[in-house]
Enzyme design. Structure first.
Site, short mmCIF file in Angstrom:
data_model
loop_
_atom_site.label_atom_id
_atom_site.label_comp_id
_atom_site.label_asym_id
_atom_site.label_seq_id
_atom_site.Cartn_x
_atom_site.Cartn_y
_atom_site.Cartn_z
N HIS A 9 0.64 -1.21 0.09
CA HIS A 9 -0.22 0.05 -0.15
C HIS A 9 0.94 1.25 -0.09
O HIS A 9 2.03 1.33 0.79
CB HIS A 9 -0.78 0.05 1.08
N ARG A 43 -6.83 10.03 -0.75
CA ARG A 43 -6.28 10.31 -2.02
C ARG A 43 -7.57 10.28 -3.07
O ARG A 43 -7.76 11.17 -4.19
CB ARG A 43 -5.33 9.29 -2.69
#
Length: 618
Positions: A257, A273
């Site tokens: 990740h 994000r």
């Protein structure tokens, strides 16, 4: 000795385990779930961002449908997934999200009227239609064409887990915590249940069932740097592989990740994000748009993690006492957004970093997050090699993720696959007549008790379990992380072979009695090292780059030679896995092509072979 019998034994009481249990209980079968921790503390509760399903209610999700979701999933997998399974998933996900709402999940809902969102740090307007008011809404996630990630702020896993556990209670399902399965009971053909260690008393117990399903999650704790909880240690995968009959699918397929916080590696959700957060370098400048002009921060996780690593290698990382990192910036999202839709991120930053995300940058770097690999099953969830054994969720290689899973697809998979596989288990149970071999049961209990006695007495050696485990973790970090190459993989395997030998010579420092963590760690260590060797051996053998598997010495995706799935077996007495291969998918609804992000050369497969497996009219 305590012995319990039921129709279905579920090992692991996270979302996939309890969803399977609910489906079976609704059909009238007797189910028992075992969990290391109280069910609501399972790792499913840690999932923050959301669940993908093509519902298409919000303005930015308009026009979405299961076909688009399916396409995104196949592209995300880098054409490594089973397209039949990915299709079942995409078609079923919207139904499951609405079912969860009916059961009580408080999904975020569409608020009509004009509002705004951020993308790449820029502010844009959007308008939600009045007729959509109150319907399930969605946020953006990486690798998707539409906003389709259903969410409950950034506590989605917790909300769904509590709802599912309530449903289990409503149906009278027996959920027992502090129970750890340490081996499967089988006769070489069928699985009859498991030998279980009570973590309160340390005593062994036997759980017998017509069908057994392993839903123990992933094995991120094989790595030093991981977002996974300490219970995600691969125990379920290890006991299945230990039978010598059940393979691990695609062990080299490990996801990293992009945004684990430094230095603890706790996850901050992709929702940051998705909601408009940006990645910054040492100069506090954006860089993802340089590498990925179209997707930028919202390329798939494998691509973002790779681009972040490349950027740090180029000298643009932030130096710190805890190693190099980059910055995540969500300051522009504002207090209201952070306090509501990203409230868990807010708390994590304050409690673990002393950082106020409203005014300060968040230090992040790629870290191990998810295992696309797992117990290889067919589309019904039935494990290869043993009748009566099933698996679901992250513990399984079902295989809808291939070599990279999209954010939001795994949490959705827990309940979607749980429902689909649960129905298949119901059909299996309806036609199942079984007998239990007392000889096989007694032999397995005796073997496990002997293992425990040997560890306590130090009969096989006096190696320290924590030191040996740490060497395994460090070997994977050095040789099998975001980037891989032959030299480092060879060194990793050589180290792990030595670790495997030492793992067979563990002796306890403590007395091993009662709720003993040292004994629990020692019992599973050899199985963990076997999984680590499968990861490294699979990665060394696969001479291409596909999704999360990045070979610096073989940078092209090689569809000509490697459009397949690894099956890692561990025969009894072996000191290395036996690798076999099968086709990645039974057919192509979408033939292999460009992902649209990530770049890289593709070595094309034989067009005639692809055409022969492609469904006409798709």
């Amino acid at each position: 000795m305590y012995t319990h019998t039921s129709d279905l034994l579920v090992i692991g009481a996270g979302l996939s385990g309890e969803r399977v249990a609910v489906e079976s209980a609704l059909a009238g079968f007797d189910v028992v779930c075992l969990s290391i921790v109280p069910a609501r503390r399972s790792h499913s509760s840690a999932a923050q961002g959301g669940m993908q399903a093509a519902i298409g209610n919000c303005a930015m999700g308009e026009g979405d449908n299961p076909d688009v979701h399916f396409l995104d999933t196949v592209k995300g997998s880098d054409w490594g997934c089973d397209q039949e399974v990915a299709r079942m998933f995409a078609d079923t996900a919207p139904i499951e999200m609405r079912r969860l709402a009916h059961w009580g999940v408080p999904w975020n809902r569409v608020v009509p009227g004009k509002s705004f969102y951020f993308k790449g740090g820029e502010k844009f307007d959007k308008f939600e239609k009045p007729e959509k008011e109150g319907l399930i809404t969605a946020r953006s996630f990486g690798g998707t064409a539409k906003w389709r990630t259903c969410y409950t702020s950034d506590g989605t896993g917790h909300a769904v887990m509590c709802t599912m556990d309530n449903k289990c209670a409503e149906l009278g399902i027996t959920v027992l915590d502090r129970k750890e399965a340490i081996s499967l009971i089988h006769d070489g053909e069928k699985c009859m249940g498991a030998v279980v260690r009570c973590l309160r008393t340390g005593k062994l117990e036997v759980f017998l069932a017509k069908a057994t399903v392993v839903c123990t999650g992933g094995y991120g704790r094989l790595y030093t740097a991981t977002t996974n909880a300490v219970i995600c240690d691969g125990a379920g995968n290890a006991i299945a592989q230990e039978t010598g009959l059940v393979p691990i699918g695609n062990p080299e397929s490990i996801q990293f990740h992009p945004t684990g916080i430094v230095p603890t590696d706790i996850l901050v959700t992709e929702g940051c994000r998705g909601d408009g957060g940006t990645l910054l370098d040492v100069n506090e400048e954006r860089f993802m748009h340089i590498y990925e002009p179209e997707k930028a921060e919202l390329a798939s996780r494998d691509v973002v993690a790779r681009r972040m690593t490349e950027h740090m290698r180029a000298g643009h990382g932030v130096q710190s006492p805890y190693g190099e990192h980059l910055w995540l910036d969500i300051r522009h999202l504002g207090d209201k957004h952070i306090s509501t839709k990203l409230r868990e991120v807010d708390e994590i930053c304050k409690n673990f970093l002393g950082v106020d995300a409203r005014t300060q940058l968040i230090p992040v770097r790629p870290t191990q997050h998810y295992t696309m690999s797992g117990i290889r099953t067919d589309k019904t969830g039935a494990a290869y090699g043993l009748k009566g054994l099933f698996s679901a969720g992250e513990a399984a290689c079902w295989d809808m993720h291939g070599f990279n899973r999209l954010g939001g697809n795994s949490l959705a998979e827990t309940v979607v696959a749980g429902g689909i596989i649960g129905k298949c288990i119901v059909e299996y149970l309806r036609g199942c007549e079984t007998t239990y071999s007392t000889a096989a049961i007694n032999a397995e209990v005796k073997r496990q008790q002997q293992r425990i006695d040997d560890l306590i007495a130090g009969r096989l050696g006096r190696e320290n379990v924590y030191k040996v485990r740490s060497e395994m973790q460090e070997a994977l970090m050095k040789g099998c992380f975001v980037f891989r190459n032959e030299k480092d993989l060879q060194a990793c395997i050589e180290t792990l072979q030595g670790v495997y030998e030492r793992a067979g010579k563990i002796g306890l420092v403590s007395n091993g009695l009662g709720a003993n963590h040292e004994l629990a760690a020692a019992l599973k260590l050899r199985g963990q090292v076997r999984l680590a060797l499968c990861i490294a051996a699979g990665a060394l053998a696969r001479k291409e780059s596909r999704g999360s598997h990045n070979r610096e010495d073989f940078p092209a995706r090689d569809d000509q030679n490697w459009l397949n799935r690894t099956l890692a077996y561990w025969p009894e007495g072996a000191d290395m896995p036996v690798l076999k291969y099968e086709d990645a998918t039974p057919y192509f609804e979408i033939p292999p092509g460009e992902r649209g992000y990530g770049g890289g050369k593709i070595i094309q497969a034989d067009p005639a072979l692809i055409a022969a497996k492609t469904i006409k009219g798709k």
